[in-house]
Design a protein around this motif. Structure first.
Motif, PDB file in Angstrom:
ATOM      1  N   THR A 142      -5.927  33.905  20.453  1.00  0.00           N
ATOM      2  CA  THR A 142      -6.008  32.441  20.431  1.00  0.00           C
ATOM      3  C   THR A 142      -6.376  31.938  19.040  1.00  0.00           C
ATOM      4  N   ILE A 143      -7.348  32.577  18.395  1.00  0.00           N
ATOM      5  CA  ILE A 143      -7.769  32.167  17.047  1.00  0.00           C
ATOM      6  C   ILE A 143      -6.608  32.302  16.061  1.00  0.00           C
ATOM      7  N   ILE A 144      -5.914  33.447  16.126  1.00  0.00           N
ATOM      8  CA  ILE A 144      -4.791  33.679  15.209  1.00  0.00           C
ATOM      9  C   ILE A 144      -3.666  32.685  15.472  1.00  0.00           C
ATOM     10  N   THR A 145      -3.352  32.477  16.758  1.00  0.00           N
ATOM     11  CA  THR A 145      -2.255  31.572  17.128  1.00  0.00           C
ATOM     12  C   THR A 145      -2.544  30.144  16.679  1.00  0.00           C
ATOM     13  N   ASP A 146      -3.768  29.675  16.902  1.00  0.00           N
ATOM     14  CA  ASP A 146      -4.131  28.309  16.500  1.00  0.00           C
ATOM     15  C   ASP A 146      -3.970  28.133  14.991  1.00  0.00           C
ATOM     16  N   ARG A 147      -4.383  29.131  14.241  1.00  0.00           N
ATOM     17  CA  ARG A 147      -4.280  29.027  12.785  1.00  0.00           C
ATOM     18  C   ARG A 147      -2.818  29.056  12.340  1.00  0.00           C
ATOM     19  N   ILE A 205       0.845  -1.180   0.000  1.00  0.00           N
ATOM     20  CA  ILE A 205       0.000   0.000   0.000  1.00  0.00           C
ATOM     21  C   ILE A 205       0.882   1.232   0.000  1.00  0.00           C
ATOM     22  N   ALA A 206       0.822   2.024  -1.060  1.00  0.00           N
ATOM     23  CA  ALA A 206       1.613   3.255  -1.134  1.00  0.00           C
ATOM     24  C   ALA A 206       0.863   4.371  -0.425  1.00  0.00           C
ATOM     25  N   MET A 207       1.553   5.093   0.464  1.00  0.00           N
ATOM     26  CA  MET A 207       0.930   6.159   1.226  1.00  0.00           C
ATOM     27  C   MET A 207       1.294   7.505   0.610  1.00  0.00           C
ATOM     28  N   ASN A 208       0.296   8.221   0.134  1.00  0.00           N
ATOM     29  CA  ASN A 208       0.506   9.541  -0.461  1.00  0.00           C
ATOM     30  C   ASN A 208       0.230  10.594   0.599  1.00  0.00           C
ATOM     31  N   PHE A 209       1.230  11.402   0.923  1.00  0.00           N
ATOM     32  CA  PHE A 209       1.090  12.344   2.028  1.00  0.00           C
ATOM     33  C   PHE A 209       0.724  13.741   1.547  1.00  0.00           C
ATOM     34  N   LYS A 210      -0.504  14.094   1.734  1.00  0.00           N
ATOM     35  CA  LYS A 210      -0.953  15.476   1.630  1.00  0.00           C
ATOM     36  C   LYS A 210      -1.762  15.697   2.878  1.00  0.00           C
ATOM     37  N   ILE A 211      -1.154  16.313   3.877  1.00  0.00           N
ATOM     38  CA  ILE A 211      -1.646  16.187   5.239  1.00  0.00           C
ATOM     39  C   ILE A 211      -2.407  17.416   5.713  1.00  0.00           C
ATOM     40  N   SER A 212      -3.561  17.170   6.293  1.00  0.00           N
ATOM     41  CA  SER A 212      -4.303  18.223   6.983  1.00  0.00           C
ATOM     42  C   SER A 212      -4.212  17.917   8.459  1.00  0.00           C
ATOM     43  N   LEU A 213      -3.647  18.821   9.232  1.00  0.00           N
ATOM     44  CA  LEU A 213      -3.351  18.528  10.623  1.00  0.00           C
ATOM     45  C   LEU A 213      -4.308  19.216  11.577  1.00  0.00           C
ATOM     46  N   ILE A 214      -4.579  18.538  12.678  1.00  0.00           N
ATOM     47  CA  ILE A 214      -5.211  19.196  13.814  1.00  0.00           C
ATOM     48  C   ILE A 214      -4.095  19.409  14.817  1.00  0.00           C
ATOM     49  N   LEU A 215      -3.754  20.626  15.061  1.00  0.00           N
ATOM     50  CA  LEU A 215      -2.644  20.925  15.951  1.00  0.00           C
ATOM     51  C   LEU A 215      -3.209  21.481  17.243  1.00  0.00           C
ATOM     52  N   CYS A 216      -2.893  20.823  18.339  1.00  0.00           N
ATOM     53  CA  CYS A 216      -3.376  21.329  19.621  1.00  0.00           C
ATOM     54  C   CYS A 216      -2.258  21.230  20.641  1.00  0.00           C
ATOM     55  N   LEU A 249     -14.793  34.808  12.554  1.00  0.00           N
ATOM     56  CA  LEU A 249     -13.334  34.776  12.538  1.00  0.00           C
ATOM     57  C   LEU A 249     -12.835  33.388  12.919  1.00  0.00           C
ATOM     58  N   GLY A 250     -11.998  32.804  12.078  1.00  0.00           N
ATOM     59  CA  GLY A 250     -11.431  31.493  12.354  1.00  0.00           C
ATOM     60  C   GLY A 250     -12.215  30.337  11.780  1.00  0.00           C
ATOM     61  N   SER A 251     -13.393  30.604  11.188  1.00  0.00           N
ATOM     62  CA  SER A 251     -14.190  29.513  10.614  1.00  0.00           C
ATOM     63  C   SER A 251     -13.485  28.856   9.437  1.00  0.00           C
ATOM     64  N   ILE A 252     -12.698  29.646   8.697  1.00  0.00           N
ATOM     65  CA  ILE A 252     -11.950  29.119   7.553  1.00  0.00           C
ATOM     66  C   ILE A 252     -10.494  28.958   7.966  1.00  0.00           C
ATOM     67  N   ASP A 253      -9.944  27.747   7.791  1.00  0.00           N
ATOM     68  CA  ASP A 253      -8.562  27.485   8.196  1.00  0.00           C
ATOM     69  C   ASP A 253      -7.558  28.345   7.435  1.00  0.00           C
ATOM     70  N   ASP A 254      -7.810  28.545   6.154  1.00  0.00           N
ATOM     71  CA  ASP A 254      -6.865  29.279   5.318  1.00  0.00           C
ATOM     72  C   ASP A 254      -7.080  30.785   5.490  1.00  0.00           C
ATOM     73  N   GLU A 255      -6.025  31.478   5.920  1.00  0.00           N
ATOM     74  CA  GLU A 255      -6.142  32.905   6.216  1.00  0.00           C
ATOM     75  C   GLU A 255      -6.403  33.734   4.966  1.00  0.00           C
ATOM     76  N   ASN A 256      -5.766  33.422   3.859  1.00  0.00           N
ATOM     77  CA  ASN A 256      -5.985  34.158   2.613  1.00  0.00           C
ATOM     78  C   ASN A 256      -7.423  33.999   2.126  1.00  0.00           C
ATOM     79  N   ALA A 257      -7.956  32.777   2.244  1.00  0.00           N
ATOM     80  CA  ALA A 257      -9.346  32.540   1.838  1.00  0.00           C
ATOM     81  C   ALA A 257     -10.293  33.338   2.725  1.00  0.00           C
ATOM     82  N   GLU A 258      -9.994  33.398   4.018  1.00  0.00           N
ATOM     83  CA  GLU A 258     -10.839  34.165   4.929  1.00  0.00           C
ATOM     84  C   GLU A 258     -10.828  35.655   4.568  1.00  0.00           C
TER      85      GLU A 258
END
Length: 614
Positions: free
Chosen positions: A240-245, A2-13, A183-192
């Motif tokens: 907190t919102i800015i830091t988490d993102r 099984i080849a693993m393709n890494f395009k990762i979306s992370l939950i960072l806490c 504020l913070g609903s969209i993970d991507d800052e540019n998209a927001e």
């Protein structure tokens, strides 16, 4: 393979626990010394304040501190004995410690490689403050197909109605009303930034984030009157919102960097074999499930049974390689246990997808740990100190469990005791309790957390209780004579109605009890012969084990001759508002902030010499 393709979306806490100490008391001042082991103010306060203690017979804070310290001393004594005897702690303990160590190394990597590099400017803060009290209402078209999203975008700009196109799509069923965003609903800052700058009924350009393509339409917006601007609370919320993102952004770049260029192949045959065995366990557990209320998810104990059903050769087979490191199926199973991967026994069709996603995360986690070891983060004092607290707990529990496993009682013994107790003076107090019994400590932690959060005890019992004869009744025992239930009865009598006590260490595992009611009856209504013999087993399990553990602890005290600074303990200021605290691990996952402290303090009554050293 099984080849693993890494395009990762992370939950960072991430969570840092900052204990506060009286300036006259250093955090590393020693409260007790047991051979080479010691209990510092920092460890005592962390264990006392950041984990619940429902199981002590006093609410007086000074007495509670003393009994809690004796329980910690007992833990260190049992650990010291385990080390001295070089006990074989079993593969379960060894693998559990290794899995925990890897989590702590990951967290240290996160602190040094991600957290330390998170920054934001005064402009970022001002922009966030300008948006914090603004709610947007939008409609969204989303697709993982870039060609499809371009066709939709072109149709809209050719004059097609956005709402009409949305109605024909699957995502419309979630948009009977416009989606509320803040504020913070969209993970991507540019998209927001783009969405927040749209005009009413304006369509956004095509945006890409979280592995999908999006087109937004702004329907309207309103001010949130519940948020007061220019207050410290609001400012901290924005930070907190800015830091988490920013953590997600920095962490994502870090992961991409250390995984870049790696080609990792997993052994598909081993994974498929594991999947088949897992489905068998799921089917068996589903068939044995007593009712719809019992917990439908696999627990730690189920995984241990699963490992027994798999050939030793396959458990130790290499699942994948990363550089010069090899990882086995056993490593992966312990990762599943510690990450608390939820597998619902009612949904076997989802298992394969869950395992593949978990394997991908495990490979990612393994690469992070390798990086941490290369940087010697595993040798950092904070890592070693935190890991030592868990090793001490595991070793002491392993030693005590070997005693618990030896506590057995036959039916003849129970009948003898029933006959013998009939000759005693009858007591008049009856109690009714609800109990939750579990066999493993990780489930006990979950139960303790839910109790501390105020969840309904009966509902918790319906999901977790493993005592066969009370499962259908949500753990409720019914009325019994308190005097006939030994230590359990003594505990129940001292509780107020509605109070909870636990965990209690028994030979069956860990037990929590809640007093539902107590009443006084005349002797004429009490019939000992009618008492359920299960209470006698429960009484024996608790009383005998408690007696053996306390006697053995007294002997260990004489052997290791601990020093306890009671004067320092008396002067130590602690909070009585304790709670169950999780340590959130960088890159995702959470664990109990500290081990549960099993109450074991009656041993001090058997000590003849003065145990207090000012």
């Amino acid at each position: 393979m099984i080849a693993m393709n890494f395009k990762i979306s992370l939950i960072l806490c991430f969570l840092i626990l900052f204990p506060t100490f009286n300036t006259a008391q250093s955090s590393d001042s020693i409260l007790a010394k047991i051979g080479s082991e010691k209990i510092t103010i920092e460890e005592f306060k962390n264990r006392f304040e950041l984990m619940p203690h429902l199981n002590y017979p006093t609410k007086n804070i000074d007495s509670l501190k003393e009994l809690f310290l004796y329980s910690l001393v007992a833990e260190k004594l049992w650990y010291s004995e385990a080390v001295k005897k070089e006990i074989d702690t079993s593969a379960i303990i060894g693998n559990s410690i290794n899995a925990l160590k890897n989590l702590i190394i990951k967290d240290e990597v996160f602190r040094n490689e991600v957290e330390s590099k998170v920054t934001f400017s005064a402009f970022d803060l001002a922009k966030g403050m300008n948006r914090i009290n603004k709610n947007l209402y939008v409609k969204v078209v989303a697709s993982k197909d870039s060609n499809e999203i371009r066709i939709i975008y072109n149709l809209v700009h050719e004059g097609k109605n956005f709402d009409s196109l949305l109605i024909s799509r699957n995502e419309f069923k979630y948009q009977s009303k416009p989606i509320k965003m803040s504020l913070g609903s969209i993970d991507d800052e540019n998209a927001e930034d783009i969405v927040f700058n749209l005009g009413i009924n304006e369509i956004s350009p095509i945006l890409y984030f979280k592995n999908q393509w999006y087109i937004f339409k702004l329907i309207g917006y309103e001010a949130d009157s519940t948020i007061a601007l220019n207050t410290d609370e609001t400012k901290n919320k924005v930070k907190t919102i800015i830091t988490d993102r920013r953590r997600r952004e920095v962490g994502g770049r870090f992961i991409d960097n250390i995984l870049g260029g790696k080609s990792i192949n997993a052994n598909g045959n081993i994974l498929n074999h594991f999947n088949e065995k897992l489905l068998t366990v799921l089917e068996t557990k589903l068939q044995n499930r007593k009712d719809s209320l019992s917990n439908p998810e696999l627990n730690e104990f189920d995984y241990y049974l699963l490992m027994k059903a798999i050939e030793h050769k396959k458990l130790n087979a290499v699942l994948f390689n990363v550089d010069s490191y090899s990882y086995t199926l056993t490593d992966f199973i312990y990762y599943l246990i510690y990450q608390k991967i939820n597998i619902d026994i009612r949904k076997p069709d989802e298992v394969k997808g869950i395992l593949q996603a978990a394997l991908k995360d495990f490979i990612e986690s393994s690469v992070i740990v390798q990086f941490g070891k290369m940087k010697n983060y595993d040798s950092h004092p904070s890592v070693q100190r935190y890991l030592k607290s868990w090793i001490t707990f595991y070793y002491s529990e392993s030693m005590m469990q070997s005693i618990a496993d030896s506590v057995k009682k036959s039916s003849a013994d129970i009948n003898y005791n029933l006959s013998k107790d009939d000759k005693l003076e009858r007591k008049k107090i009856q109690v009714n309790i609800a109990e939750i019994l579990t066999k493993n400590i990780s489930v006990a932690e979950k139960i303790l957390d839910e109790i501390q959060n105020g969840n309904d005890f009966n509902e918790i019992a319906g999901r977790y209780n493993e005592r066969e004869n009370t499962r259908k009744n949500n753990g409720i025992w019914g009325y019994f004579v308190a005097d006939y239930a030994g230590g359990i009865g003594e505990i129940a009598v001292k509780l107020n109605i509605g109070e909870v006590y636990g965990p209690i260490k028994t030979n069956e595992g860990y037990s929590f009890i809640k007093l539902l009611d107590k009443r006084v009856l005349p002797d004429s209504l009490l019939k000992k012969d009618d008492e359920n013999k299960e209470f006698e087993k429960m009484k024996y399990s608790y009383d005998k084990l408690n007696e053996i553990l306390n006697k053995k602890t007294s002997k260990l005290f004489e052997k290791y001759n601990p020093e306890i600074n009671t004067e320092l303990l008396k002067s130590l200021e602690v909070s009585s508002l304790n709670s169950f605290t999780y340590r959130l691990i960088g890159f995702g996952c959470k664990i109990a902030a500290f081990p549960i402290t099993i109450p074991l303090y009656e041993w001090k009554k058997g000590i003849k010499k003065n145990i207090n050293v000012p």
